[in-house]
Write a protein that holds these residues in place. Structure first.
Motif, PDB file in Angstrom:
ATOM      1  N   UNK A  59       5.132 -16.928  -3.381  1.00  0.00           N
ATOM      2  CA  UNK A  59       4.698 -16.092  -2.705  1.00  0.00           C
ATOM      3  C   UNK A  59       3.644 -16.043  -1.417  1.00  0.00           C
ATOM      4  N   UNK A  60       2.869 -17.003  -1.426  1.00  0.00           N
ATOM      5  CA  UNK A  60       1.476 -17.550  -0.290  1.00  0.00           C
ATOM      6  C   UNK A  60       1.468 -17.510   0.892  1.00  0.00           C
ATOM      7  N   UNK A  61       3.234 -18.316   1.121  1.00  0.00           N
ATOM      8  CA  UNK A  61       3.885 -18.497   2.185  1.00  0.00           C
ATOM      9  C   UNK A  61       4.594 -16.672   2.384  1.00  0.00           C
ATOM     10  N   UNK A  62       5.132 -16.622   1.691  1.00  0.00           N
ATOM     11  CA  UNK A  62       5.996 -15.838   2.765  1.00  0.00           C
ATOM     12  C   UNK A  62       4.470 -14.416   2.760  1.00  0.00           C
ATOM     13  N   UNK A  63       3.577 -14.442   2.010  1.00  0.00           N
ATOM     14  CA  UNK A  63       2.333 -13.285   2.511  1.00  0.00           C
ATOM     15  C   UNK A  63       2.039 -14.520   3.485  1.00  0.00           C
ATOM     16  N   UNK A  64       1.966 -15.188   3.947  1.00  0.00           N
ATOM     17  CA  UNK A  64       1.306 -15.655   5.867  1.00  0.00           C
ATOM     18  C   UNK A  64       2.035 -15.030   6.220  1.00  0.00           C
ATOM     19  N   UNK A  65       3.239 -15.805   6.412  1.00  0.00           N
ATOM     20  CA  UNK A  65       4.694 -15.362   7.293  1.00  0.00           C
ATOM     21  C   UNK A  65       4.354 -13.986   7.626  1.00  0.00           C
ATOM     22  N   UNK A  66       5.333 -13.185   6.412  1.00  0.00           N
ATOM     23  CA  UNK A  66       5.725 -11.923   6.992  1.00  0.00           C
ATOM     24  C   UNK A  66       4.592 -10.660   6.150  1.00  0.00           C
ATOM     25  N   UNK A  67       3.606 -11.038   6.192  1.00  0.00           N
ATOM     26  CA  UNK A  67       2.954  -9.617   5.056  1.00  0.00           C
ATOM     27  C   UNK A  67       1.144  -9.661   5.860  1.00  0.00           C
ATOM     28  N   UNK A  68       1.720 -11.273   7.377  1.00  0.00           N
ATOM     29  CA  UNK A  68      -0.181 -10.591   8.001  1.00  0.00           C
ATOM     30  C   UNK A  68      -0.852 -11.274   6.878  1.00  0.00           C
ATOM     31  N   UNK A  69      -0.627 -11.871   6.327  1.00  0.00           N
ATOM     32  CA  UNK A  69      -2.126 -12.444   5.961  1.00  0.00           C
ATOM     33  C   UNK A  69      -2.374 -13.415   6.017  1.00  0.00           C
ATOM     34  N   UNK A  70      -3.700 -14.220   6.554  1.00  0.00           N
ATOM     35  CA  UNK A  70      -3.787 -15.340   7.364  1.00  0.00           C
ATOM     36  C   UNK A  70      -3.936 -16.640   6.312  1.00  0.00           C
ATOM     37  N   UNK A  71      -3.959 -17.925   5.897  1.00  0.00           N
ATOM     38  CA  UNK A  71      -3.141 -19.218   5.704  1.00  0.00           C
ATOM     39  C   UNK A  71      -4.578 -19.112   4.666  1.00  0.00           C
ATOM     40  N   UNK A  72      -5.591 -19.075   5.149  1.00  0.00           N
ATOM     41  CA  UNK A  72      -6.942 -19.229   4.116  1.00  0.00           C
ATOM     42  C   UNK A  72      -7.401 -17.558   2.935  1.00  0.00           C
ATOM     43  N   UNK A  73      -6.590 -17.173   3.720  1.00  0.00           N
ATOM     44  CA  UNK A  73      -6.712 -16.255   2.844  1.00  0.00           C
ATOM     45  C   UNK A  73      -5.653 -15.930   1.823  1.00  0.00           C
ATOM     46  N   UNK A  74      -4.357 -15.704   2.177  1.00  0.00           N
ATOM     47  CA  UNK A  74      -2.894 -16.376   1.362  1.00  0.00           C
ATOM     48  C   UNK A  74      -3.277 -17.586   0.052  1.00  0.00           C
ATOM     49  N   UNK A  75      -4.092 -18.594   0.516  1.00  0.00           N
ATOM     50  CA  UNK A  75      -3.761 -19.579  -0.397  1.00  0.00           C
ATOM     51  C   UNK A  75      -5.108 -18.744  -1.474  1.00  0.00           C
ATOM     52  N   UNK A  76      -5.534 -18.129  -1.639  1.00  0.00           N
ATOM     53  CA  UNK A  76      -6.796 -17.420  -2.522  1.00  0.00           C
ATOM     54  C   UNK A  76      -6.352 -15.814  -3.451  1.00  0.00           C
ATOM     55  N   UNK A  77      -4.995 -15.466  -2.728  1.00  0.00           N
ATOM     56  CA  UNK A  77      -4.948 -14.152  -2.647  1.00  0.00           C
ATOM     57  C   UNK A  77      -4.232 -14.557  -4.890  1.00  0.00           C
ATOM     58  N   UNK A  78      -5.056 -13.459  -5.209  1.00  0.00           N
ATOM     59  CA  UNK A  78      -4.104 -13.398  -6.842  1.00  0.00           C
ATOM     60  C   UNK A  78      -2.606 -13.280  -6.591  1.00  0.00           C
ATOM     61  N   UNK A  79      -2.561 -13.894  -7.594  1.00  0.00           N
ATOM     62  CA  UNK A  79      -0.532 -13.752  -7.718  1.00  0.00           C
ATOM     63  C   UNK A  79      -0.395 -14.021  -9.137  1.00  0.00           C
ATOM     64  N   UNK A  80      -0.042 -12.144  -9.024  1.00  0.00           N
ATOM     65  CA  UNK A  80       0.165 -11.992 -10.541  1.00  0.00           C
ATOM     66  C   UNK A  80       2.238 -12.419 -11.100  1.00  0.00           C
ATOM     67  N   UNK A  81       1.790 -13.232 -12.099  1.00  0.00           N
ATOM     68  CA  UNK A  81       3.181 -13.298 -13.106  1.00  0.00           C
ATOM     69  C   UNK A  81       3.546 -11.978 -13.785  1.00  0.00           C
ATOM     70  N   UNK A  82       2.773 -11.132 -13.712  1.00  0.00           N
ATOM     71  CA  UNK A  82       3.729  -9.888 -14.449  1.00  0.00           C
ATOM     72  C   UNK A  82       3.953  -8.803 -13.784  1.00  0.00           C
ATOM     73  N   UNK A  83       4.327  -9.374 -12.167  1.00  0.00           N
ATOM     74  CA  UNK A  83       4.575  -7.817 -11.475  1.00  0.00           C
ATOM     75  C   UNK A  83       5.206  -8.532 -10.782  1.00  0.00           C
ATOM     76  N   UNK A  84       6.696  -7.597  -9.815  1.00  0.00           N
ATOM     77  CA  UNK A  84       7.081  -7.962  -8.692  1.00  0.00           C
ATOM     78  C   UNK A  84       6.431  -7.724  -7.373  1.00  0.00           C
ATOM     79  N   UNK A  85       6.506  -7.772  -6.363  1.00  0.00           N
ATOM     80  CA  UNK A  85       5.540  -8.412  -5.177  1.00  0.00           C
ATOM     81  C   UNK A  85       7.646  -7.441  -4.350  1.00  0.00           C
ATOM     82  N   UNK A  86       6.664  -6.535  -3.898  1.00  0.00           N
ATOM     83  CA  UNK A  86       7.698  -5.187  -3.179  1.00  0.00           C
ATOM     84  C   UNK A  86       7.448  -5.486  -1.816  1.00  0.00           C
ATOM     85  N   UNK A  87       8.867  -5.486  -0.941  1.00  0.00           N
ATOM     86  CA  UNK A  87       8.740  -5.514   0.739  1.00  0.00           C
ATOM     87  C   UNK A  87      10.017  -4.833   0.511  1.00  0.00           C
TER      88      UNK A  87
END
Length: 95
Positions: A59-87
């Motif tokens: 998920x963090x990789x996807x955010x960095x590659x396709x959601x314009x989230x810088x890598x250093x921010x993607x690794x600190x982004x909260x990843x929800x286990x009870x939700x869906x990341x909708x794109x």
């Protein structure tokens, strides 16, 4: 992480300094940056509506590659286990 803190405190400092590029110990270990490059072809090949089930690193990789989230921010982004990341249409949101 507890073992690493005891056996390699310098490694922990390197990880804190650059979590995106940090490679943990181990023959098959990879950084988030390496993981992102490994899975990039999978994401690039998606050409239809898809449900992809994956762990936080993917998920963090996807955010960095396709959601314009810088890598250093993607690794600190909260990843929800009870939700869906909708794109859809360039929009990325947790639902």
């Amino acid at each position: 992480m507890d073992d690493l803190r005891q056996s390699d405190p310098e490694g922990i400092r390197r990880r804190k300094a650059d979590k995106w590029a940090f490679v943990p110990p181990g023959d098959r270990a990879e950084s988030y940056a390496m993981l992102a490059e490994r899975v990039r072809p999978v994401f690039a090949a998606l050409d239809a509506p898809t449900i992809l089930v994956a762990h936080g690193g993917i998920t963090r990789s996807f955010l960095a590659l396709y959601a314009n989230v810088p890598g250093d921010e993607a690794v600190r982004t909260e990843i929800f286990h009870d939700r869906v990341l909708h794109v859809s249409k360039g929009r990325v949101e947790w639902v």
